[in-house]
Design an enzyme around this catalytic site. Structure first.
Site, PDB file in Angstrom:
ATOM      1  N   TYR A 198       7.017   2.559   6.764  1.00 51.97           N
ATOM      2  CA  TYR A 198       6.560   1.396   6.006  1.00 51.97           C
ATOM      3  C   TYR A 198       5.745   1.843   4.797  1.00 51.97           C
ATOM      4  O   TYR A 198       5.911   1.327   3.684  1.00 51.97           O
ATOM      5  CB  TYR A 198       5.730   0.521   6.938  1.00 51.97           C
ATOM      6  CG  TYR A 198       5.078  -0.684   6.313  1.00 51.97           C
ATOM      7  CD1 TYR A 198       5.798  -1.839   6.066  1.00 51.97           C
ATOM      8  CD2 TYR A 198       3.712  -0.679   6.018  1.00 51.97           C
ATOM      9  CE1 TYR A 198       5.194  -2.967   5.519  1.00 51.97           C
ATOM     10  CE2 TYR A 198       3.101  -1.797   5.470  1.00 51.97           C
ATOM     11  CZ  TYR A 198       3.843  -2.935   5.236  1.00 51.97           C
ATOM     12  OH  TYR A 198       3.224  -4.048   4.701  1.00 51.97           O
ATOM     13  N   LYS A 235       6.562   1.057   0.894  1.00 53.97           N
ATOM     14  CA  LYS A 235       5.639   0.331   0.029  1.00 53.97           C
ATOM     15  C   LYS A 235       5.203   1.184  -1.167  1.00 53.97           C
ATOM     16  O   LYS A 235       4.996   0.651  -2.267  1.00 53.97           O
ATOM     17  CB  LYS A 235       4.425  -0.145   0.832  1.00 53.97           C
ATOM     18  CG  LYS A 235       4.746  -1.254   1.826  1.00 53.97           C
ATOM     19  CD  LYS A 235       5.269  -2.505   1.120  1.00 53.97           C
ATOM     20  CE  LYS A 235       5.377  -3.693   2.066  1.00 53.97           C
ATOM     21  NZ  LYS A 235       5.852  -4.915   1.392  1.00 53.97           N
TER      22      LYS A 235
END
Length: 255
Positions: A148, A152
């Protein structure tokens, strides 16, 4: 006026059915926007403040690109695109496998780029538009969730690319990077481990985590004409988390 900052403007919001998404829908609607909500199901978009709906799955990048073209054909070029949708599981490097890596990168980066590219190019052809990504403090420092976090960080880099390459065509692109955000997604964690909120807030200089409305306010600012000279930035909305390590001062320096 702030209360009608988006009057007669079309705002596309992905992940509109989630906790931050619902706050975004409410705020942009209250400020006069014609809100187009996007999510994985129509049931998630059952909100009368949403003018039109687009259903697709970001974890399938080709489907996300098709959804963008369908939206353009039906609704025209939006004035604002808020890429809010995202997902992660709680993991560390030891938990990471290729399937999890592929899913999180597809959903949080590849799918987002696939959906954004057609809309950004259409904004550039029209000579104007604002794009705001809801990224994460995980893009700025490591707090677990490595796949993640990588996705991002890619979103932040992609926003800068849009800002630099499409700026002359009147397109602005920025990111908001929330820390822990108090949404219904936290209810089950707090229910299972009531002490987790106390342990969590100890990390934040403001002594609390942010709420979805605070994230939405930052997004709306960057999307609005009030931020007309701002592009390519990553704005933390994190109650001070990335400013420094408060437990270090308490535990090591004895303050």
């Amino acid at each position: 006026m702030v209360h009608d900052a988006f009057l007669h403007r079309t705002v596309v919001i992905t992940g509109a059915g989630g906790g931050i998404g619902a706050a975004l829908v409410a705020l942009f609607h209250a400020r006069g926007a014609r809100v187009i909500g996007c999510d994985r199901t129509l049931q998630a978009l059952d909100d009368p403040k949403i003018y039109a709906r687009q259903v697709f799955d970001l974890s399938r990048p080709a489907e996300a690109a098709q959804a963008a073209h369908a939206l353009l054909a039906r609704e025209g070029v939006p004035d604002v695109l808020v890429n809010n949708a995202g997902w992660s599981r709680a993991d560390t490097l030891a938990d990471l496998d290729m399937d999890a890596l592929r899913r999180e990168i597809d959903l949080n980066l590849t799918g987002v780029m696939s959906f954004t590219n057609p809309l950004a190019q259409a904004m550039a052809a029209r000579a104007g538009g604002s794009i705001v990504f809801v990224s994460s403090v995980n893009a700025m420092a490591h707090f677990g969730n490595p796949a993640y976090a990588a996705a991002k960080a890619g979103i932040n880099a992609y926003a800068r690319a849009l800002a630099v390459e499409l700026g002359a065509a009147g397109v602005r692109a920025n990111t908001v990077c929330p820390g822990t955000t108090r949404t219904p997604a936290w209810d089950h964690r707090i229910g299972a481990r009531p002490e987790v909120l106390r342990r969590l807030t100890r990390l934040y200089p403001l002594g609390r985590v942010v709420d979805a409305a605070e994230v939405a306010q930052a997004v709306a600012f960057l999307a609005s004409d009030l931020a007309s000279g701002i592009t390519g930035v990553a704005l933390p909305v994190d109650a001070g988390l990335t400013a420094g390590c408060l437990p270090f001062i308490h535990d090591v320096m004895g303050e």
